[in-house]
Enzyme design. Structure first.
Site, PDB file in Angstrom:
ATOM      1  CG  HIS A  56      -1.978  -1.009   1.212  1.00  0.00           C
ATOM      2  ND1 HIS A  56      -3.036  -0.981   2.087  1.00  0.00           N
ATOM      3  CD2 HIS A  56      -2.193  -2.090   0.420  1.00  0.00           C
ATOM      4  CE1 HIS A  56      -3.836  -1.993   1.851  1.00  0.00           C
ATOM      5  NE2 HIS A  56      -3.339  -2.695   0.838  1.00  0.00           N
ATOM      6  CD  GLU A  58      -2.051   4.136   3.273  1.00  0.00           C
ATOM      7  OE1 GLU A  58      -3.226   4.341   3.625  1.00  0.00           O
ATOM      8  OE2 GLU A  58      -1.754   3.352   2.346  1.00  0.00           O
ATOM      9  CB  CYS A  86      -6.522  -0.488   5.250  1.00  0.00           C
ATOM     10  SG  CYS A  86      -4.808  -1.085   5.208  1.00  0.00           S
ATOM     11  CB  CYS A  89      -1.934   1.538   6.296  1.00  0.00           C
ATOM     12  SG  CYS A  89      -1.578   0.721   4.719  1.00  0.00           S
TER      13      CYS A  89
END
Length: 165
Positions: A56, A58, A86, A89
């Site tokens: 992701h 992040e 999410c 993260c």
């Protein structure tokens, strides 16, 4: 006199990263990490490209920021991300002791910064991040909406029966 960069400036940089994800046919989320008013990390979702569910924006930005700082603790850093983090993260943001998380649009299905849950500010954890939301919210939501609309249209096109073959 030049104005110092503000939340909108940094979110626009995150949106530039989200556009890279869009162009790569990845879910268009972008992130930047800021320290002392300067961007030290930039990333976008690369789950499909890297075949890695943890890639992701992040997570990739955190790894870059840790390398730039020379430590896994990011206590004097701020993360700007186009969509609410999410749970994975958000957990990583707490563990790295990110000072603040600023996101563009909420994720009502899986957001872990207030929409579904708020992992960033659980009092019993060893760290809590400051949270701000809604920075360039319409622009951040629009790129996601356009991406998923395009994906649905492509799926519907592939389902149409072919006549005359």
């Amino acid at each position: 006199m030049l104005e110092p960069p503000n939340d909108e400036y940094f979110m626009r940089e995150a949106l530039r990263q989200a556009n890279k994800a869009y162009d790569a046919n990845e879910v268009p989320v972008g992130a930047v990490v800021v320290r002392a008013g300067k961007i030290i990390a930039r990333a976008y979702n690369q789950v499909e490209l890297l075949k890695d569910a943890t890639a992701h924006a992040e997570m990739l930005a955190l790894t870059q920021a840790e390398a730039a700082v020379g430590d896994w603790r990011l206590t004097d850093c701020d993360l700007y991300v186009t969509k609410e983090p999410c749970p994975m993260c958000a957990g990583a943001l707490v563990h790295t002791r990110m000072r603040s998380v600023i996101f563009g649009c909420p994720d009502p299905a899986a957001g872990a910064a207030g929409s579904v849950m708020n992992l960033l500010q659980i009092p019993t954890l060893n760290h809590r991040c400051d949270v701000a939301s809604g920075v360039l919210q319409d622009e951040c939501a629009a790129i996601l909406q356009n991406f998923f609309r395009k994906r649905r249209d492509e799926q519907n096109e592939n389902r149409k029966p072919r006549i005359g073959n």
